[in-house]
Design an enzyme around this catalytic site. Structure first.
Site, PDB file in Angstrom:
ATOM      1  CG  ASP A  45     -81.921 -34.828 -66.058  1.00  0.00           C
ATOM      2  OD1 ASP A  45     -81.493 -33.954 -65.285  1.00  0.00           O
ATOM      3  OD2 ASP A  45     -82.553 -34.552 -67.096  1.00  0.00           O
ATOM      4  CE  LYS A  66     -75.189 -40.031 -71.054  1.00  0.00           C
ATOM      5  NZ  LYS A  66     -74.765 -38.642 -70.991  1.00  0.00           N
ATOM      6  CG  MET A 181     -76.973 -30.097 -74.555  1.00  0.00           C
ATOM      7  SD  MET A 181     -78.491 -30.726 -75.275  1.00  0.00           S
ATOM      8  CE  MET A 181     -79.233 -29.239 -75.912  1.00  0.00           C
TER       9      MET A 181
HETATM   10  N1  SAH Z   1     -82.959 -26.712 -69.292  1.00  0.00           N
HETATM   11  C1  SAH Z   1     -81.540 -26.469 -69.086  1.00  0.00           C
HETATM   12  C2  SAH Z   1     -80.724 -26.890 -70.287  1.00  0.00           C
HETATM   13  C3  SAH Z   1     -80.809 -28.374 -70.620  1.00  0.00           C
HETATM   14  S1  SAH Z   1     -79.760 -28.863 -71.936  1.00  0.00           S
HETATM   15  C4  SAH Z   1     -81.338 -24.992 -68.715  1.00  0.00           C
HETATM   16  O1  SAH Z   1     -82.241 -24.181 -68.883  1.00  0.00           O
HETATM   17  O2  SAH Z   1     -80.256 -24.659 -68.212  1.00  0.00           O
HETATM   18  C5  SAH Z   1     -78.332 -29.404 -71.082  1.00  0.00           C
HETATM   19  C6  SAH Z   1     -77.222 -28.392 -71.212  1.00  0.00           C
HETATM   20  O3  SAH Z   1     -77.473 -27.293 -70.366  1.00  0.00           O
HETATM   21  C7  SAH Z   1     -75.853 -28.867 -70.788  1.00  0.00           C
HETATM   22  O4  SAH Z   1     -75.225 -29.617 -71.808  1.00  0.00           O
HETATM   23  C8  SAH Z   1     -75.160 -27.557 -70.553  1.00  0.00           C
HETATM   24  O5  SAH Z   1     -74.769 -26.965 -71.759  1.00  0.00           O
HETATM   25  C9  SAH Z   1     -76.265 -26.718 -69.970  1.00  0.00           C
HETATM   26  N2  SAH Z   1     -76.234 -26.660 -68.486  1.00  0.00           N
HETATM   27  C10 SAH Z   1     -77.228 -26.971 -67.653  1.00  0.00           C
HETATM   28  N3  SAH Z   1     -76.891 -26.732 -66.381  1.00  0.00           N
HETATM   29  C11 SAH Z   1     -75.626 -26.260 -66.399  1.00  0.00           C
HETATM   30  C12 SAH Z   1     -74.718 -25.799 -65.406  1.00  0.00           C
HETATM   31  N4  SAH Z   1     -75.034 -25.785 -64.113  1.00  0.00           N
HETATM   32  N5  SAH Z   1     -73.506 -25.357 -65.816  1.00  0.00           N
HETATM   33  C13 SAH Z   1     -73.178 -25.333 -67.111  1.00  0.00           C
HETATM   34  N6  SAH Z   1     -73.994 -25.750 -68.099  1.00  0.00           N
HETATM   35  C14 SAH Z   1     -75.207 -26.193 -67.752  1.00  0.00           C
END
Ligand code: SAH
Length: 267
Positions: A45, A66, A181
């Site tokens: 994604d 999306k 999120m």
């Molecule tokens: N598996 C991912 C999280 C997925 S849920 C992880 O471990 O980071 C999706 C959420 O992750 C987003 O809404 C945001 O809150 C966070 N996120 C993921 N990458 C990000 C980034 N580079 N900067 C800030 N927030 C991030």
């Protein structure tokens, strides 16, 4: 070697559930990088970010995030597609932002693959839940402030009866709270935490697109952070970090080389 007869099914390929880290290509694991190079197809994604996605040849990429209309590809479609590709004998990388098993639905995909008899491998990644605060100068634990940290989803409505996040209990831990999120529902859960007795002047930081070229950081308190979000126009993906540790940023910021050019501007 006898060679495969025509019409014979190819051996089932392996699916690699790979964490991309937060977005900076140098923060990918060596293994993730190799698997991306060797993959026949990469399902992804938008979360791995523009730099990592831009480095994968267009021909290998399948976007299961999306769609153009803003509609999400269903999890069912992604699950089925992984199985289908593996049964074609493909080497499949399912690339996920951060770590695949942190709010990434990697668990569901692993269970689905197992139930279909498809071999898979989990390849950890650096989660944005730790790296996001970190690159803004915020350690998620700190001897002076907290010895615990909770990772929670901000996606749920805290006023809902069936909310699975117990904000009152979280406030009572006194530990760091890292919300993923959590941009849209920021007003709801900051209210819930204050109602649970957390001080209005508790430091809060928002880290938007952590480690992407256009990273931004915005800071405030439990009382002010909603206004800060609105003023700065902070949007997903962003991490919310709540607790005394968020104040560390002010003390180290001047010397925080992550922000002296490598990543985006400060707000
Ligand atoms: N598996 C991912 C999280 C997925 S849920 C992880 O471990 O980071 C999706 C959420 O992750 C987003 O809404 C945001 O809150 C966070 N996120 C993921 N990458 C990000 C980034 N580079 N900067 C800030 N927030 C991030």
């Amino acid at each position: 070697m006898s060679g495969a007869d025509e019409g014979e099914d190819p051996p089932v390929g392996t699916v690699y559930l790979v964490g991309s880290g937060p977005g900076d290509p140098e923060l990918m694991t060596v293994k993730a990088k190799r698997l991306l190079e060797e993959a026949d197809v990469v399902l992804h994604d938008k979360l791995p970010g523009p730099e990592i996605l831009g480095s994968i040849p267009e021909a290998k990429r399948e976007d299961v995030g999306k769609r153009a209309g803003g509609e999400r590809t269903s999890q069912e479609y992604t699950n089925d597609r992984l199985v289908e590709l593996a049964r074609e004998g493909k080497r499949v990388v399912r690339l996920k932002g951060g770590d695949p098993f942190v709010f990434g639905r990697g668990g569901e995909e692993a269970e689905h693959l197992a139930s279909e008899g498809i071999p898979f491998e989990y390849v950890p990644g650096i989660t944005s839940a730790i790296a996001g605060p970190g690159v803004a100068g915020i350690p998620v634990t700190h001897r002076d402030h907290t010895s615990s940290v909770s990772f929670v989803t901000g996606h749920e409505d805290p006023t809902k009866e069936e909310s699975m996040v117990d904000w009152e209990a979280l406030a009572a831990t006194g530990g760091t709270i890292v919300v993923l999120m959590g941009v849209g529902k920021l007003p709801a859960y900051t209210d819930a935490l204050r109602e649970a007795g957390m001080a209005g002047d508790t430091p809060v930081a928002l880290v938007e697109r952590a480690t992407w070229p256009d990273q931004r950081v915005a800071t405030g308190t439990l009382d002010t952070i909603v206004d800060v979000r609105d003023r700065e126009g902070i949007e997903p993906p962003a991490i919310t970090v709540i607790g005394g540790v968020a104040g560390t940023r002010e003390r180290v910021r001047e010397f925080l080389a992550n922000e002296l050019g490598e990543y985006g501007d400060e707000t």
